[in-house]
Motif scaffolding. Structure first.
Motif, mmCIF file in Angstrom:
data_model
loop_
_atom_site.group_PDB
_atom_site.id
_atom_site.type_symbol
_atom_site.label_atom_id
_atom_site.label_comp_id
_atom_site.label_asym_id
_atom_site.label_seq_id
_atom_site.Cartn_x
_atom_site.Cartn_y
_atom_site.Cartn_z
ATOM 1 N N LEU A 1 0.823 -1.210 0.000
ATOM 2 C CA LEU A 1 0.000 0.000 0.000
ATOM 3 C C LEU A 1 0.859 1.262 0.000
ATOM 4 N N SER A 2 0.432 2.234 -0.793
ATOM 5 C CA SER A 2 1.085 3.542 -0.799
ATOM 6 C C SER A 2 0.021 4.593 -1.092
ATOM 7 N N SER A 3 0.413 5.846 -0.902
ATOM 8 C CA SER A 3 -0.554 6.903 -1.183
ATOM 9 C C SER A 3 -0.990 6.852 -2.643
ATOM 10 N N GLN A 4 -0.055 6.531 -3.525
ATOM 11 C CA GLN A 4 -0.372 6.471 -4.948
ATOM 12 C C GLN A 4 -1.302 5.302 -5.253
ATOM 13 N N SER A 5 -0.987 4.142 -4.713
ATOM 14 C CA SER A 5 -1.810 2.967 -5.003
ATOM 15 C C SER A 5 -3.213 3.122 -4.429
ATOM 16 N N LEU A 6 -3.299 3.829 -3.319
ATOM 17 C CA LEU A 6 -4.610 4.004 -2.697
ATOM 18 C C LEU A 6 -5.539 4.841 -3.577
ATOM 19 N N LYS A 7 -4.957 5.788 -4.284
ATOM 20 C CA LYS A 7 -5.783 6.626 -5.166
ATOM 21 C C LYS A 7 -6.236 5.838 -6.398
ATOM 22 N N GLN A 8 -5.327 5.033 -6.945
ATOM 23 C CA GLN A 8 -5.645 4.341 -8.197
ATOM 24 C C GLN A 8 -6.312 2.993 -7.987
ATOM 25 N N VAL B 1 -9.748 9.985 1.988
ATOM 26 C CA VAL B 1 -9.897 10.306 0.575
ATOM 27 C C VAL B 1 -11.244 9.758 0.110
ATOM 28 N N THR B 2 -11.857 10.451 -0.826
ATOM 29 C CA THR B 2 -13.141 10.004 -1.350
ATOM 30 C C THR B 2 -12.922 8.996 -2.470
ATOM 31 N N SER C 1 1.791 -5.324 22.737
ATOM 32 C CA SER C 1 0.758 -4.619 21.975
ATOM 33 C C SER C 1 1.427 -3.634 21.018
ATOM 34 N N PHE C 2 0.673 -3.237 20.033
ATOM 35 C CA PHE C 2 1.225 -2.262 19.086
ATOM 36 C C PHE C 2 0.173 -1.234 18.705
ATOM 37 N N THR C 3 0.671 -0.109 18.310
ATOM 38 C CA THR C 3 -0.150 0.903 17.638
ATOM 39 C C THR C 3 0.618 1.321 16.393
ATOM 40 N N MET C 4 -0.060 1.222 15.264
ATOM 41 C CA MET C 4 0.626 1.570 14.017
ATOM 42 C C MET C 4 -0.099 2.738 13.357
ATOM 43 N N ASP C 5 0.661 3.807 13.103
ATOM 44 C CA ASP C 5 0.128 4.944 12.353
ATOM 45 C C ASP C 5 0.735 4.910 10.964
ATOM 46 N N ARG C 6 -0.133 4.718 9.998
ATOM 47 C CA ARG C 6 0.352 4.654 8.612
ATOM 48 C C ARG C 6 0.113 6.018 7.969
ATOM 49 N N HIS C 7 1.202 6.727 7.734
ATOM 50 C CA HIS C 7 1.111 8.065 7.146
ATOM 51 C C HIS C 7 1.280 7.964 5.639
ATOM 52 N N LEU C 8 0.258 8.416 4.937
ATOM 53 C CA LEU C 8 0.305 8.378 3.473
ATOM 54 C C LEU C 8 0.478 9.790 2.946
ATOM 55 N N ASP C 9 1.423 9.937 2.047
ATOM 56 C CA ASP C 9 1.761 11.258 1.531
ATOM 57 C C ASP C 9 0.544 11.908 0.873
ATOM 58 N N GLY C 10 0.237 13.132 1.286
ATOM 59 C CA GLY C 10 -0.884 13.862 0.716
ATOM 60 C C GLY C 10 -2.170 13.718 1.513
ATOM 61 N N PHE C 11 -2.170 12.768 2.471
ATOM 62 C CA PHE C 11 -3.352 12.582 3.310
ATOM 63 C C PHE C 11 -3.078 13.214 4.670
ATOM 64 N N ASP C 12 -4.081 13.913 5.189
ATOM 65 C CA ASP C 12 -3.872 14.648 6.442
ATOM 66 C C ASP C 12 -3.707 13.712 7.625
ATOM 67 N N LYS C 13 -4.575 12.745 7.691
ATOM 68 C CA LYS C 13 -4.591 11.892 8.883
ATOM 69 C C LYS C 13 -3.985 10.521 8.573
ATOM 70 N N PRO C 14 -3.322 9.966 9.561
ATOM 71 C CA PRO C 14 -2.776 8.619 9.332
ATOM 72 C C PRO C 14 -3.861 7.545 9.473
ATOM 73 N N LEU C 15 -3.580 6.374 8.939
ATOM 74 C CA LEU C 15 -4.429 5.212 9.179
ATOM 75 C C LEU C 15 -3.905 4.545 10.441
ATOM 76 N N THR C 16 -4.687 4.583 11.464
ATOM 77 C CA THR C 16 -4.216 4.081 12.749
ATOM 78 C C THR C 16 -4.853 2.738 13.074
ATOM 79 N N GLY D 1 7.476 8.868 0.167
ATOM 80 C CA GLY D 1 7.120 9.858 1.175
ATOM 81 C C GLY D 1 6.197 9.318 2.246
ATOM 82 N N ASP D 2 5.692 8.110 2.074
ATOM 83 C CA ASP D 2 4.862 7.477 3.110
ATOM 84 C C ASP D 2 5.759 6.953 4.223
ATOM 85 N N HIS D 3 5.182 6.827 5.403
ATOM 86 C CA HIS D 3 5.928 6.129 6.453
ATOM 87 C C HIS D 3 4.975 5.515 7.475
#
Lengths: 773, 211
Positions: free
Chosen positions: A154-161, A549-550, B45-60, B181-183
């Motif tokens: 998963l990546s920001s790019q793949s999520l959009k497409q 994202v929508t 236990s774990f907590t994972m924040d998935r930050h996707l470039d261009g998205f404001d909020k992470p997937l937690t 740019g994701d992390h």
């Protein structure tokens, strides 16, 4: 005479300069690739593609690949060694690209760039089945889980497409369809890593293949020495071709040296002078030169086999030279001596030209090249006898010559076998009938695999690699015809559907076709509809709630993935799955050909092709053409003989070369020599040389130089049998068969030439006796 | 041709390696983390924040995990959606909340993962040094920090740009950065070493992975 000699010498020099300019300047190529023998027909370029043309295209593609399989018990050691080895192979001149598992991440980026925009049009079979069956929720759950999985692409790019993560499933399925070879393989406690090298297209035709193989073997040896416990295996057409060529070259060189020494000794023992030897070399050399100049002038590329066969006419041209050289110096001026042999020489040339000319009518370029080479070469040899040999001082056969004594002894024996004309006519009839029956009844064996010697180590390596990569079974493949690319893709999908049950039953190891890489537009449209209605309409909102994202439904009017230049750049495999307007489906481990054939039964425009059978059929067609040409040449020869010598004698004269062919066919059959296209071609040599023998004898019969001619024919026989008989000792079956057939045929030709032209009066006086008069 | 399974494996390896540091990272010049014995497993236990470039909020997401040098890793997401990822010598398997298994990758090469983890747990960084440049340091709070940077030409370079792991007795934070740019930021807590066997709910998942 001197003027004609000068002019002819200038012609020869011009031909030499032209041939050198053509070959050295790269204007004419010499093709040493065995694949060039097949599929190069003088056919309509706009006509449908033949099976053999498809086979040739695929083999040419596959032939550009070499596979090295490295194995070790320790994976890290193996990967380190493989990386080092791959670097060495990549550095070899002639290596175009290297594929090493785990070292193609750039490739992955290219693939994602190609496929991602079309993610909603690409479904794996299992995803497609889920959506078709209404189980879209399973895919939705997978997409959700993918968002939070620690192991994800998963990546920001793949999520959009591709928010529903359909593409990874498609690619994973595609990876399985492509089979092994893209990853490290573990078997029996050993790790195996394939290093695949793509070779430059011109590597083999440029003659640099030997150097590449030497470099690759050195790299293998180096990496093996540096890595204890490392095992290596290699396979690829280039290794077999180089091994075969090396063996054949070694054999032919050995034979050529022995034969040349033998012929030198023979001529030396006859004349005790180098001058006749020089004359013979002059005639033979001018023939070879003119033949070469003719083919390079006509054809853009000539095949090595054509050169080899053309060069065998050395056996004919040396006859012309010896025919003149044995004439005694007291038989008159050079012009007088020439006049004595000219009718026989001319008839011999005419017969040979008719024989080889008939070959040029065949639909194959290979036979056309052989015909042109031989006809031009023989005409030049003939001219050299007429224009150049008279300038060489005559040397008489020495009475003390052991060859002469042998000749006299043989004459005495042959004289006891002579039969009346009636018996010879009956024998002639028997020869003609038996030859016709033999041509029809003796089965041909056109399996190309029998022609090579084979290399046990390479065969063993190829077997190991095939086992590890799961590439065993029959080499059959499927060709899909059709003018519309989309129709072909749809047909490919139908073939996939038909054969999938066989894969499940392990009757077929796997398959890959163009439609697996690029689904048809029809299939992509169906997929979009399934994805839209099954996933986006039902779960799009729910997924949007989980994402920042929508999620919007796919654009049904978006561009489709189609096979074009862009896809070809990202998917070079397309070249292996396409052949001149047809699509190709490659099969792996095909063990049940009947089941495959049955499964394909109802699908139109689909052809199941077995390469060995297609190649064998092609050689069978070549062989048929060769027989037809030979039959035509025999008919013309019969007419000429009857016109020249009358009905009875003419039939006997004609029966001599025909009998020589029969002798070669039956002798070859008795010795278990396969009746192939190549041995049939050898019969042309038997015919041409046999015709020379009998024509020389018939023309000089009852004449004052009759015994000279007999000696010339014996010397021709000895030189030809030395050359061709030694070929029979070759370890390469193709060379051995040709040599054996010609040697057998020539002995028959020699005997029949004497027997069929037996003197009508008691005129078996030997040259020794004449010399004593 | 397409190294998708290989790619997934590579990503999984990184994830595994970062996870594996939860009880590891012994080095001569930094405080040593606890070592997991072959008869032990690490749970937490774990907590994972998935930050996707261009998205404001992470997937937690959050959940629990167990890691055994001999059995493999079970990564069980409890929220927002239940689901389990198993990485063991059978490959990578996902199990949804209804028990459906999805085998992402399979092959003996994944046996290497567990062996690699064991090496890390033993404080042996050599297996990682083949693919990563490793920088070790200590933080102000006397925690150790390991920064893994893929070597030039490494197979993993196109998927991972840097991994940073910090901790004291165990790895407590992992930051996994990707080239686009994701992390992923993973916080591990409540970790403890226990003796095998694994709890039944985890043991059952591992047993079924190879089926």
């Amino acid at each position: 005479m001197a003027l004609r000699a000068i002019l002819w010498a200038l012609c020869l020099i011009a031909m030499a300069a032209f041939a050198t300019w053509q070959l050295r300047g790269g204007h004419t190529g010499i093709d040493a690739d065995i694949l060039s023998l097949i599929g190069q027909e003088n056919a309509d370029p706009n006509g449908p593609q033949s099976d053999i043309a498809t086979v040739r295209h695929l083999l040419a593609n596959d032939g550009r690949q070499a596979i090295f399989m490295l194995s070790h018990s320790d994976r890290d050691t193996l990967e380190t060694a493989a990386t080092d080895f791959a670097d060495r192979i990549a550095a070899l001149d002639g290596t175009q690209a290297i594929t090493l598992p785990g070292h193609n991440n750039d490739r992955f980026a290219d693939l994602m760039a190609l496929y991602s925009p079309h993610a909603n049009s690409l479904l794996s079979p299992s995803d497609r089945e889920e959506l078709t069956d209404g189980n879209a929720e399973t895919l939705y759950r997978r997409a959700i889980q993918n968002l939070y999985s620690p192991a994800t692409t998963l990546s920001s790019q793949s999520l959009k497409q591709d928010p529903f993560a359909l593409l990874p499933a498609f690619l994973s399925d595609l990876g399985a369809k492509l089979g092994t070879g893209n990853d490290v393989i573990a078997q029996g406690g050993q790790f195996y890593l394939p290093v695949m090298a793509s070779l430059s297209p011109d590597l083999r035709s440029s003659g640099n293949d030997q150097r590449w193989v030497t470099g690759a073997n050195a790299a293998l040896q180096s990496i093996t020495d540096a890595t204890p416990g490392l095992s290596v295996a290699k396979t690829g057409q280039i290794f077999f071709a180089v091994a075969e060529a090396s063996r054949a070259q070694s054999d032919v060189q050995r034979i050529a040296i022995i034969a040349t020494i033998g012929i030198l000794v023979m001529i030396g023992l006859v004349f005790y002078s180098p001058l006749p030897l020089f004359g013979a070399l002059l005639v033979v050399g001018s023939g070879l030169l003119a033949g070469l100049a003719a083919v390079v002038a006509i054809f853009p590329a000539i095949h090595a086999i054509a050169l080899v066969f053309g060069a065998t006419m050395i056996g004919i041209s040396v006859d012309y030279a010896l025919h003149y050289l044995v004439l005694r110096s007291d038989a008159g001026s050079p012009v007088d001596r020439l006049r004595k042999i000219r009718p026989g020489l001319s008839l011999g040339l005419l017969t040979s030209v008719i024989g080889f000319g008939a070959l040029s009518l065949s639909p194959t370029q290979l036979l056309s090249q052989i015909a042109v080479y031989s006809v031009a070469g023989l005409v030049a040899a003939y001219c050299s006898v007429l224009f150049l040999l008279p300038l060489i001082p005559a040397r008489d056969v020495r009475p003390s010559s052991p060859i002469l004594k042998l000749h006299d002894g043989l004459q005495a024996i042959l004289g006891k076998t002579f039969a009346p004309i009636r018996v010879r006519l009956i024998a002639s009839a028997a020869i003609i009938i038996t030859l016709a029956l033999s041509a029809f009844l003796i089965p041909g064996n056109n399996d190309i695999r029998q022609f090579g010697h084979g290399n046990d180590a390479l065969i063993s390596d190829a077997g190991k690699i095939a086992d590890i990569l799961g590439l065993g079974g029959s080499p059959v493949f499927i060709r899909i015809d059709g003018t519309n690319p989309q129709d072909r893709l749809e047909t490919g999908e139908a073939v996939r559907d038909a054969l999938t049950p066989l894969i499940a039953d392990n009757r077929l190891g796997g398959m890959i076709g163009l439609s697996d890489l690029i689904p048809s537009i029809t299939r992509q449209t169906e997929n979009r509809d399934l994805v839209t209605t099954g996933l986006y309409d039902r779960f799009g909102t729910a997924l949007s709630d989980q994402l920042p994202v929508t999620i919007t439904a796919p654009d049904k009017a978006a561009d489709y993935l189609i096979p074009d230049d862009n896809t070809a750049r990202a998917l070079p495999e397309i070249a292996r799955l396409h052949s001149n307007g047809s699509d190709i489906i490659r099969l792996r481990n095909a063990t049940d050909i009947d089941a495959i054939s049955t499964a394909l039964g109802d699908i139109e425009n689909v052809t199941l092709i077995n390469p060995p059978i297609a190649i064998s059929n092609q050689f069978a067609a070549y062989r048929l053409w060769a027989w037809i040409a030979l039959g035509g040449a025999l008919c013309v020869a019969a007419i000429l003989a009857v016109l020249r010598y009358g009905l009875s004698t003419g039939i006997c004269v004609f029966a001599a070369p025909a009998g020589a062919i029969l002798f070669a066919v039956l002798g070859g059959y008795a010795f278990g020599i396969a009746q192939s296209f190549f041995t049939t071609m050898a019969l042309f040599l038997v015919f041409a040389i046999g015709a020379d023998y009998v024509l020389f004898l018939a023309e000089s019969r009852n004449g004052p130089h009759d015994d000279d001619t007999r000696l010339a024919v014996l010397l021709s026989l000895i030189s030809s049998v030395l050359a061709f008989g030694l070929l029979a000792t070759s370890s390469v079956p193709l060379v051995r068969d040709i040599g054996s057939v010609i040697a057998i045929g020539l002995i028959g030709a020699w005997f029949l030439a004497f027997w069929m032209t037996a003197p009508t009066k008691n005129n078996t006086q030997t040259q020794n006796q004449r010399g004593q008069e | 041709m397409i190294p998708i399974r290989r790619l997934i494996a590579s990503v999984a390896t990184v994830a595994l390696l970062t996870s594996s540091m939860t009880g590891t990272a012994r080095a001569d010049d930094i405080p040593a983390p606890a070592t997991i014995g072959t008869e032990q497993y690490l749970g937490g236990s774990f907590t994972m924040d998935r930050h996707l470039d261009g998205f404001d909020k992470p997937l937690t997401s959050n959940g629990d995990f167990v890691l055994s040098p001999t059995k493999g890793l079970v990564w069980r997401t409890l929220a927002p959606f239940p689901g389990t990822t198993i990485l063991d010598d059978h490959g990578i398997t996902r199990i949804d909340d209804q028990g459906n298994r999805d085998e992402l990758a399979r092959g003996d090469q994944f046996r290497q993962f567990v062996e690699l983890i064991s090496a890390v747990l033993a404080g042996n960084w050599q297996p990682l040094e083949q693919h990563f440049d490793i920088a070790r340091d200590t933080t102000e709070s006397n925690a150790w920090q390991v920064i893994l940077t893929p070597k030039d030409g490494s197979t993993i370079q196109n998927q991972i740009s840097k991994i940073t792991a910090t901790g004291t007795d165990f790895v407590e934070n992992v930051r996994l950065e990707k080239p686009a740019g994701d992390h992923d930021a993973i916080a591990l807590s409540g970790q403890s070493l226990q003796s095998l066997p694994l709890p039944p709910e985890f043991a059952n998942l591992l047993t079924g992975a190879g089926q």
